[in-house]
Scaffold this motif. Structure first.
Motif, PDB file in Angstrom:
ATOM      1  N   VAL A  75       1.436  -1.275  -0.530  1.00  0.00           N
ATOM      2  CA  VAL A  75       0.071   0.314  -0.133  1.00  0.00           C
ATOM      3  C   VAL A  75       0.906   1.191   0.189  1.00  0.00           C
ATOM      4  O   VAL A  75       0.257   2.211  -0.631  1.00  0.00           O
ATOM      5  CB  VAL A  75      -1.249   0.122   0.858  1.00  0.00           C
ATOM      6  N   LYS A  76       1.813   1.281   0.636  1.00  0.00           N
ATOM      7  CA  LYS A  76       2.610   2.338   0.847  1.00  0.00           C
ATOM      8  C   LYS A  76       3.288   2.698  -0.547  1.00  0.00           C
ATOM      9  O   LYS A  76       3.578   3.579  -0.907  1.00  0.00           O
ATOM     10  CB  LYS A  76       4.137   1.780   1.597  1.00  0.00           C
ATOM     11  N   GLY A  77       3.678   1.213  -1.000  1.00  0.00           N
ATOM     12  CA  GLY A  77       4.681   1.836  -2.323  1.00  0.00           C
ATOM     13  C   GLY A  77       3.693   2.745  -3.527  1.00  0.00           C
ATOM     14  O   GLY A  77       4.178   2.745  -4.134  1.00  0.00           O
ATOM     15  N   VAL A  78       2.443   1.871  -3.284  1.00  0.00           N
ATOM     16  CA  VAL A  78       1.774   2.535  -4.276  1.00  0.00           C
ATOM     17  C   VAL A  78       1.351   3.815  -4.342  1.00  0.00           C
ATOM     18  O   VAL A  78       1.106   4.141  -4.858  1.00  0.00           O
ATOM     19  CB  VAL A  78       0.713   1.235  -4.673  1.00  0.00           C
ATOM     20  N   ASN A  79       1.283   4.133  -3.181  1.00  0.00           N
ATOM     21  CA  ASN A  79       0.674   5.111  -3.087  1.00  0.00           C
ATOM     22  C   ASN A  79       2.117   6.292  -3.245  1.00  0.00           C
ATOM     23  O   ASN A  79       1.906   7.456  -3.175  1.00  0.00           O
ATOM     24  CB  ASN A  79       1.012   5.008  -1.816  1.00  0.00           C
ATOM     25  N   ALA A  80       2.965   5.545  -3.100  1.00  0.00           N
ATOM     26  CA  ALA A  80       4.223   7.028  -3.082  1.00  0.00           C
ATOM     27  C   ALA A  80       4.384   6.839  -5.046  1.00  0.00           C
ATOM     28  O   ALA A  80       4.841   7.976  -5.005  1.00  0.00           O
ATOM     29  CB  ALA A  80       5.885   5.667  -2.606  1.00  0.00           C
ATOM     30  N   LEU A  81       3.940   6.282  -5.992  1.00  0.00           N
ATOM     31  CA  LEU A  81       3.398   6.154  -6.817  1.00  0.00           C
ATOM     32  C   LEU A  81       2.678   7.879  -7.648  1.00  0.00           C
ATOM     33  O   LEU A  81       2.443   7.706  -8.796  1.00  0.00           O
ATOM     34  CB  LEU A  81       3.333   4.728  -8.187  1.00  0.00           C
ATOM     35  N   GLY A  82       1.263   7.602  -6.729  1.00  0.00           N
ATOM     36  CA  GLY A  82       1.015   8.865  -6.819  1.00  0.00           C
ATOM     37  C   GLY A  82      -0.753   8.433  -7.194  1.00  0.00           C
ATOM     38  O   GLY A  82      -1.921   8.603  -7.999  1.00  0.00           O
ATOM     39  N   LEU A  83      -0.996   6.818  -7.406  1.00  0.00           N
ATOM     40  CA  LEU A  83      -1.844   5.997  -7.942  1.00  0.00           C
ATOM     41  C   LEU A  83      -3.560   6.002  -6.445  1.00  0.00           C
ATOM     42  O   LEU A  83      -3.036   5.825  -5.380  1.00  0.00           O
ATOM     43  CB  LEU A  83      -2.153   4.499  -8.080  1.00  0.00           C
ATOM     44  N   GLU A  84      -4.393   6.326  -6.891  1.00  0.00           N
ATOM     45  CA  GLU A  84      -5.077   5.530  -5.704  1.00  0.00           C
ATOM     46  C   GLU A  84      -4.743   4.650  -5.431  1.00  0.00           C
ATOM     47  O   GLU A  84      -5.013   3.194  -6.518  1.00  0.00           O
ATOM     48  CB  GLU A  84      -7.177   5.826  -6.024  1.00  0.00           C
ATOM     49  N   VAL A  85      -4.993   3.731  -4.496  1.00  0.00           N
ATOM     50  CA  VAL A  85      -4.121   2.539  -4.212  1.00  0.00           C
ATOM     51  C   VAL A  85      -5.722   1.708  -3.725  1.00  0.00           C
ATOM     52  O   VAL A  85      -6.655   2.613  -2.419  1.00  0.00           O
ATOM     53  CB  VAL A  85      -3.310   2.754  -3.498  1.00  0.00           C
ATOM     54  N   CYS A  86      -6.089   1.102  -3.875  1.00  0.00           N
ATOM     55  CA  CYS A  86      -7.431   0.232  -3.918  1.00  0.00           C
ATOM     56  C   CYS A  86      -6.973  -1.301  -2.898  1.00  0.00           C
ATOM     57  O   CYS A  86      -5.816  -1.471  -3.608  1.00  0.00           O
ATOM     58  CB  CYS A  86      -8.835  -0.037  -4.189  1.00  0.00           C
ATOM     59  N   CYS A  87      -7.781  -1.681  -1.834  1.00  0.00           N
ATOM     60  CA  CYS A  87      -7.309  -3.497  -1.366  1.00  0.00           C
ATOM     61  C   CYS A  87      -8.728  -4.131  -1.647  1.00  0.00           C
ATOM     62  O   CYS A  87      -9.778  -2.866  -1.107  1.00  0.00           O
ATOM     63  CB  CYS A  87      -6.658  -2.999  -0.396  1.00  0.00           C
ATOM     64  N   THR A  88      -9.304  -5.221  -1.918  1.00  0.00           N
ATOM     65  CA  THR A  88      -9.700  -6.369  -0.985  1.00  0.00           C
ATOM     66  C   THR A  88      -9.359  -7.426  -0.647  1.00  0.00           C
ATOM     67  O   THR A  88      -8.413  -8.010  -1.315  1.00  0.00           O
ATOM     68  CB  THR A  88     -10.855  -5.872  -2.706  1.00  0.00           C
ATOM     69  N   LEU A  89      -9.810  -7.436   0.736  1.00  0.00           N
ATOM     70  CA  LEU A  89      -8.885  -8.167   1.487  1.00  0.00           C
ATOM     71  C   LEU A  89      -9.800  -9.390   2.200  1.00  0.00           C
ATOM     72  O   LEU A  89      -9.292 -10.196   2.997  1.00  0.00           O
ATOM     73  CB  LEU A  89      -7.867  -7.670   2.405  1.00  0.00           C
ATOM     74  N   GLY A  90     -10.962  -9.279   2.418  1.00  0.00           N
ATOM     75  CA  GLY A  90     -11.471  -9.570   3.075  1.00  0.00           C
ATOM     76  C   GLY A  90     -12.098  -8.904   4.159  1.00  0.00           C
ATOM     77  O   GLY A  90     -12.304  -7.459   4.511  1.00  0.00           O
TER      78      GLY A  90
END
Ligand code: SAM
Ligand code: DTB
Ligand code: SF4
Length: 331
Positions: free
Chosen positions: A122-137
């Protein structure tokens, strides 16, 4: 105030039935008007979906190709390495995605090393400036807070179907547990992505009931995925009839009218739709799709990026830059 400019949270079943069952052209016309009033015109958000942990799930969701108990022949895969996930996110950004969604075939998040690794993703994707979303249950309050602190922008947790029909489709958890997780996500300050699936054998009343639960939430989910069942061989749903495209159009249009400020996501099902059928969905108010270079959603096929660029060009639509990217001046 003009009807189109009111956000409501008190929809009745009868009102929603009335909207959904209008003559189709009236319904789409109304939805397109609401869309014009609330959403940027001619813009479609491109999200990339990556399965970071595939298959072997203990739940019994009867539509899902990743439930361990069905013999679906998919490649089971443990949690991907963080660097590989970040590489996918970088590629997604380069090909025009503004949102990156990481999906795991888990019943619930556990407080273990795998969750620590997801936090790093999450931290890594966020640092790219993307909206970061997860679906983990399912999530606990503490886990939702950890995700928010790591920079998670959105959490996807679908209602899937109506409260009344829920136990026909899933027996290993309840509708209330689904709603509880959504409430935890909201409380932690993460945006909510929640919608459902049609084509599971539900009645019209179930579709209306699911939409009503979403639209009567205190705050509407910022993103509402509408999935047509992807019929996965080996699941109990494999022999269900193909979803009628006009049912998708009606669902999308109704969702657009009752949740005007939300992104309505045309999710699973595009593989079986022509360009014109997808155009109807956009006219009805869908303004987000999953696309990417991998031509898959999680375990089923999806149009690839090349086909989607062509679709967008044909229709004169452009990829949406997100509020987050505008704020950071990233393109
Ligand atoms: N395991 C987590 C969960 O169930 O919340 C996250 C992943 S799960 C695959 C995410 C969502 O994908 C499900 O809630 C369901 O709405 C949708 N989905 C799964 N299989 C599908 C299928 N065969 N057709 C359409 N939608 C599907
Ligand atoms: C959502 O509503 N649809 C996506 C995403 N959220 C995670 C998943 C669709 C899965 C379709 C079937 C599959 O490929 O497994
Ligand atoms: Fe597991 Fe999610 Fe599939 Fe249900 S939908 S079986 S919880 S991966």
């Amino acid at each position: 105030m003009k009807e189109n400019f009111t956000i409501r949270h008190d929809w009745s079943k009868e009102e929603l039935l009335g909207i959904y069952q209008q003559p189709l052209l009236e319904l789409v016309y109304h939805a397109a008007q609401v869309h014009r009033d609330w959403q940027p015109k001619n813009e479609i958000q491109i999200s990339t979906l990556l399965s970071i942990k595939t298959g072997g799930c203990p739940e019994d969701c009867s539509y899902c190709g990743q439930a361990a108990r069905y013999h679906t022949g998919i490649n089971v895969q443990s949690l991907l390495p963080t660097e590989e996930v970040i590489k996918h996110a970088q590629k997604a950004k380069e090909t025009g995605s503004t949102r990156f969604c990481m999906a795991a075939a888990w019943r619930e998040v556990r407080d273990n090393r795998d969750f620590d690794r997801v936090i790093d993703m999450v931290k890594g994707v966020n640092a790219l400036g993307l909206e970061v979303c997860c679906t983990l249950g399912m999530l606990t309050e503490g886990q939702a807070i950890r995700l928010q602190e790591a920079g998670l922008y959105a959490y996807n947790h679908n209602l899937d179907t109506s409260e009344e029909f829920y136990e026909e489709i899933i027996s290993t958890r309840t509708f209330d547990q689904r709603v509880d997780t959504i409430n935890q996500v909201r409380k932690a300050g993460i945006t909510v992505c929640s919608g459902g699936i049609i084509g599971l054998g539900e009645r019209l009343e179930d579709r209306i009931s699911m939409l009503r639960t979403l639209a009567n939430m205190e705050v509407h989910p910022e993103s509402v995925p509408i999935n047509a069942l992807a019929r996965v061989p080996g699941t109990p749903m494999e022999t269900m009839p193909k979803v009628d495209v006009w049912d998708m159009v009606r669902m999308i249009a109704t969702a657009r009218i009752i949740m005007p400020s939300s992104m309505i996501r045309l999710s699973a099902g595009r593989m079986e739709m022509s360009e014109s059928e997808q155009a109807w969905c956009f006219m009805a108010g869908a303004n987000s799709i999953f696309s990417g270079d991998r031509k898959t959603l999680l375990v089923t096929d999806n149009p690839g990026w090349d086909e989607d660029v062509q679709l967008l060009n044909t229709l004169g639509l452009k990829p949406m830059t997100t509020k987050k990217m505008q704020a950071c001046n990233i393109s």
